[in-house]
Scaffold this motif. Structure first.
Motif, PDB file in Angstrom:
ATOM      1  N   SER A   8      10.569  32.449   4.203  1.00 52.21           N
ATOM      2  CA  SER A   8      11.606  33.116   3.691  1.00 52.21           C
ATOM      3  C   SER A   8      12.826  32.301   3.404  1.00 52.21           C
ATOM      4  O   SER A   8      13.479  32.364   2.370  1.00 52.21           O
ATOM      5  CB  SER A   8      11.922  34.400   4.644  1.00 52.21           C
ATOM      6  OG  SER A   8      13.149  35.100   4.214  1.00 52.21           O
ATOM      7  N   SER A   9      13.200  31.571   4.401  1.00 50.97           N
ATOM      8  CA  SER A   9      14.363  30.547   4.420  1.00 50.97           C
ATOM      9  C   SER A   9      14.139  29.469   3.234  1.00 50.97           C
ATOM     10  O   SER A   9      15.235  29.073   2.651  1.00 50.97           O
ATOM     11  CB  SER A   9      14.762  30.103   5.849  1.00 50.97           C
ATOM     12  OG  SER A   9      15.062  30.912   6.630  1.00 50.97           O
ATOM     13  N   ASP A  12      14.838  31.233   0.055  1.00 51.90           N
ATOM     14  CA  ASP A  12      16.365  31.345  -0.247  1.00 51.90           C
ATOM     15  C   ASP A  12      16.874  30.008  -0.835  1.00 51.90           C
ATOM     16  O   ASP A  12      17.816  29.848  -1.627  1.00 51.90           O
ATOM     17  CB  ASP A  12      16.955  31.699   1.009  1.00 51.90           C
ATOM     18  CG  ASP A  12      16.768  33.244   1.473  1.00 51.90           C
ATOM     19  OD1 ASP A  12      16.171  34.006   0.427  1.00 51.90           O
ATOM     20  OD2 ASP A  12      17.023  33.680   2.587  1.00 51.90           O
ATOM     21  N   THR A  86       8.807  43.826  -3.781  1.00 58.84           N
ATOM     22  CA  THR A  86       9.035  43.394  -2.401  1.00 58.84           C
ATOM     23  C   THR A  86       8.662  41.876  -2.393  1.00 58.84           C
ATOM     24  O   THR A  86       8.172  41.349  -3.044  1.00 58.84           O
ATOM     25  CB  THR A  86       8.112  44.269  -1.704  1.00 58.84           C
ATOM     26  OG1 THR A  86       8.378  43.900  -0.170  1.00 58.84           O
ATOM     27  CG2 THR A  86       6.696  43.965  -1.978  1.00 58.84           C
ATOM     28  N   SER A  89      12.189  36.884   0.476  1.00 62.04           N
ATOM     29  CA  SER A  89      13.123  36.195   0.484  1.00 62.04           C
ATOM     30  C   SER A  89      14.271  37.104  -0.309  1.00 62.04           C
ATOM     31  O   SER A  89      14.267  37.734  -1.094  1.00 62.04           O
ATOM     32  CB  SER A  89      13.171  34.987  -0.754  1.00 62.04           C
ATOM     33  OG  SER A  89      14.152  34.537  -1.234  1.00 62.04           O
ATOM     34  N   LYS A  90      15.283  37.094   0.617  1.00 62.69           N
ATOM     35  CA  LYS A  90      16.240  38.155   0.483  1.00 62.69           C
ATOM     36  C   LYS A  90      16.958  37.486  -0.972  1.00 62.69           C
ATOM     37  O   LYS A  90      17.406  38.429  -1.967  1.00 62.69           O
ATOM     38  CB  LYS A  90      17.421  38.082   1.479  1.00 62.69           C
ATOM     39  CG  LYS A  90      18.685  38.818   1.052  1.00 62.69           C
ATOM     40  CD  LYS A  90      19.669  38.858   2.226  1.00 62.69           C
ATOM     41  CE  LYS A  90      20.902  39.772   1.991  1.00 62.69           C
ATOM     42  NZ  LYS A  90      21.919  39.692   2.998  1.00 62.69           N
ATOM     43  N   LYS A  91      17.286  36.061  -1.098  1.00 65.03           N
ATOM     44  CA  LYS A  91      17.884  35.764  -2.622  1.00 65.03           C
ATOM     45  C   LYS A  91      16.943  35.912  -3.744  1.00 65.03           C
ATOM     46  O   LYS A  91      17.640  36.059  -4.731  1.00 65.03           O
ATOM     47  CB  LYS A  91      18.314  34.338  -2.087  1.00 65.03           C
ATOM     48  CG  LYS A  91      19.383  34.081  -1.266  1.00 65.03           C
ATOM     49  CD  LYS A  91      19.914  32.671  -1.034  1.00 65.03           C
ATOM     50  CE  LYS A  91      21.040  32.544  -0.197  1.00 65.03           C
ATOM     51  NZ  LYS A  91      22.448  33.180  -0.579  1.00 65.03           N
ATOM     52  N   LEU A  93      15.175  38.526  -4.135  1.00 65.73           N
ATOM     53  CA  LEU A  93      15.250  40.048  -4.433  1.00 65.73           C
ATOM     54  C   LEU A  93      16.585  40.373  -5.045  1.00 65.73           C
ATOM     55  O   LEU A  93      16.873  40.849  -5.962  1.00 65.73           O
ATOM     56  CB  LEU A  93      15.157  40.860  -3.181  1.00 65.73           C
ATOM     57  CG  LEU A  93      13.595  40.628  -2.409  1.00 65.73           C
ATOM     58  CD1 LEU A  93      13.593  41.648  -1.431  1.00 65.73           C
ATOM     59  CD2 LEU A  93      12.656  41.388  -3.753  1.00 65.73           C
ATOM     60  N   GLU A  94      17.466  39.375  -4.615  1.00 69.99           N
ATOM     61  CA  GLU A  94      18.947  39.362  -5.245  1.00 69.99           C
ATOM     62  C   GLU A  94      18.724  39.181  -6.714  1.00 69.99           C
ATOM     63  O   GLU A  94      19.668  39.702  -7.572  1.00 69.99           O
ATOM     64  CB  GLU A  94      19.996  38.481  -4.720  1.00 69.99           C
ATOM     65  CG  GLU A  94      20.374  38.995  -3.142  1.00 69.99           C
ATOM     66  CD  GLU A  94      21.157  38.163  -2.349  1.00 69.99           C
ATOM     67  OE1 GLU A  94      21.467  37.109  -2.861  1.00 69.99           O
ATOM     68  OE2 GLU A  94      21.704  38.560  -1.423  1.00 69.99           O
ATOM     69  N   GLU A  97      17.750  42.463  -8.510  1.00 67.65           N
ATOM     70  CA  GLU A  97      19.026  43.107  -8.420  1.00 67.65           C
ATOM     71  C   GLU A  97      20.178  42.797  -9.484  1.00 67.65           C
ATOM     72  O   GLU A  97      20.499  43.651 -10.222  1.00 67.65           O
ATOM     73  CB  GLU A  97      19.859  43.278  -7.063  1.00 67.65           C
ATOM     74  CG  GLU A  97      18.898  43.838  -6.188  1.00 67.65           C
ATOM     75  CD  GLU A  97      19.382  43.819  -4.715  1.00 67.65           C
ATOM     76  OE1 GLU A  97      19.345  44.673  -3.923  1.00 67.65           O
ATOM     77  OE2 GLU A  97      20.029  42.847  -4.182  1.00 67.65           O
ATOM     78  N   GLN A 111      13.034  44.051   1.159  1.00 65.79           N
ATOM     79  CA  GLN A 111      12.440  42.894   1.727  1.00 65.79           C
ATOM     80  C   GLN A 111      11.353  43.098   2.652  1.00 65.79           C
ATOM     81  O   GLN A 111      11.428  43.980   3.581  1.00 65.79           O
ATOM     82  CB  GLN A 111      13.739  41.965   2.284  1.00 65.79           C
ATOM     83  CG  GLN A 111      13.318  40.689   2.893  1.00 65.79           C
ATOM     84  CD  GLN A 111      14.522  39.967   3.591  1.00 65.79           C
ATOM     85  OE1 GLN A 111      15.672  40.761   3.741  1.00 65.79           O
ATOM     86  NE2 GLN A 111      14.517  38.847   3.899  1.00 65.79           N
TER      87      GLN A 111
END
Length: 257
Positions: A8-9, A12, A86, A89-91, A93-94, A97, A111
């Motif tokens: 995940s990191s 990102d 899904t 990685s948060k970034k 998914l950004e 968005e 996420q």
């Protein structure tokens, strides 16, 4: 060590670095998709055949699984599908968005880990699109089982993954044009490193990747209740020495029976 958190990191970080697989589609691509002229990839170069999808995507519930980056999900949403994306990685998914906001698309973004789809009820989705990503999961059977659970009967799974032959060569040598057989399958990135280098590798915020057998990739889908109805191979587009000898990516279309 938590490989999910590590990856995940690491992803990102790839977004911050502008890696190829984190670059979103253009507004022009989305505009064309709204007009019915669309295509996506789940490997590296080749476009998924349109015949692998229903003629119309209007109202079709699609899960873009481990598919962040603003590439597949926005295109399918622009084509009329009801899309959930899904990713760990948060970034990544950004990125989805940002495209949705830029082009007025409706997307559900969540996420999560591809081996645990407990957020979704049984037999909810019509289609799952899973680009090359299960190399970041230690047990690929969990991916196939969860995909089967959340797909409706006769639902479609479109998946991309690596040919295990890619992993047997020393990566640094291959990038220099030399094919040096060094590794076994199955294995992981950490298996290739001297013990004294493992901690430094983890601290450098790089991905941990797992080389799965072809049996786990193909028979694993069948064991999870799928019938494979489509298949093609892909490569790095001629940028790697292996492309001269073999295709190193595979895409399958499978139907839940």
């Amino acid at each position: 060590m938590d490989s999910t958190q590590q990856n995940s990191s690491a992803w990102d970080k790839k977004v911050e670095e502008g890696s190829r697989y984190t670059k979103s589609v253009s507004a022009e691509v989305i505009e064309n998709a709204k007009k019915g002229n669309w295509g996506i990839t789940v490997t590296t170069e080749k476009t998924v055949p349109r015949k692998w999808f229903p003629e119309s995507l209007t109202g079709v519930k699609i899960l873009c699984l481990a598919s962040g980056g603003g590439q597949q999900a926005p295109v399918l949403a622009a084509a009329g599908a009801d899309v959930t994306v899904t990713d760990i990685s948060k970034k990544q998914l950004e990125q989805d968005e940002k495209v949705a906001e830029r082009d007025g698309l409706s997307l559900t973004v969540l996420q999560g880990d591809m081996v645990d789809l407990s957020e979704f009820q049984d037999e909810y989705f019509d289609i799952i699109v899973n680009p090359v990503s299960n190399l970041f999961v230690q047990d690929v059977h969990k991916v196939w089982k969860e995909a089967s659970r959340v797909l409706k009967q006769n639902g479609i799974l479109i998946a991309g993954f690596t040919n295990p032959l890619l992993w047997i060569f020393d990566d640094e040598d291959e990038r220099k044009g030399k094919l040096n057989v060094k590794h076994s399958i199955p294995s992981s990135t950490l298996d290739y490193l001297p013990e004294e280098d493992v901690e430094d590798y983890i601290n450098s915020n790089q991905t941990i990747e797992y080389a799965h057998t072809l049996e786990d990739q193909m028979q694993g889908q069948i064991d999870a209740g799928f019938a494979i109805t489509g298949f093609y191979e892909d490569d790095f587009g001629g940028t790697r020495v292996l492309d001269r000898h073999i295709k190193t990516f595979i895409a399958t279309r499978a139907v839940k029976l």
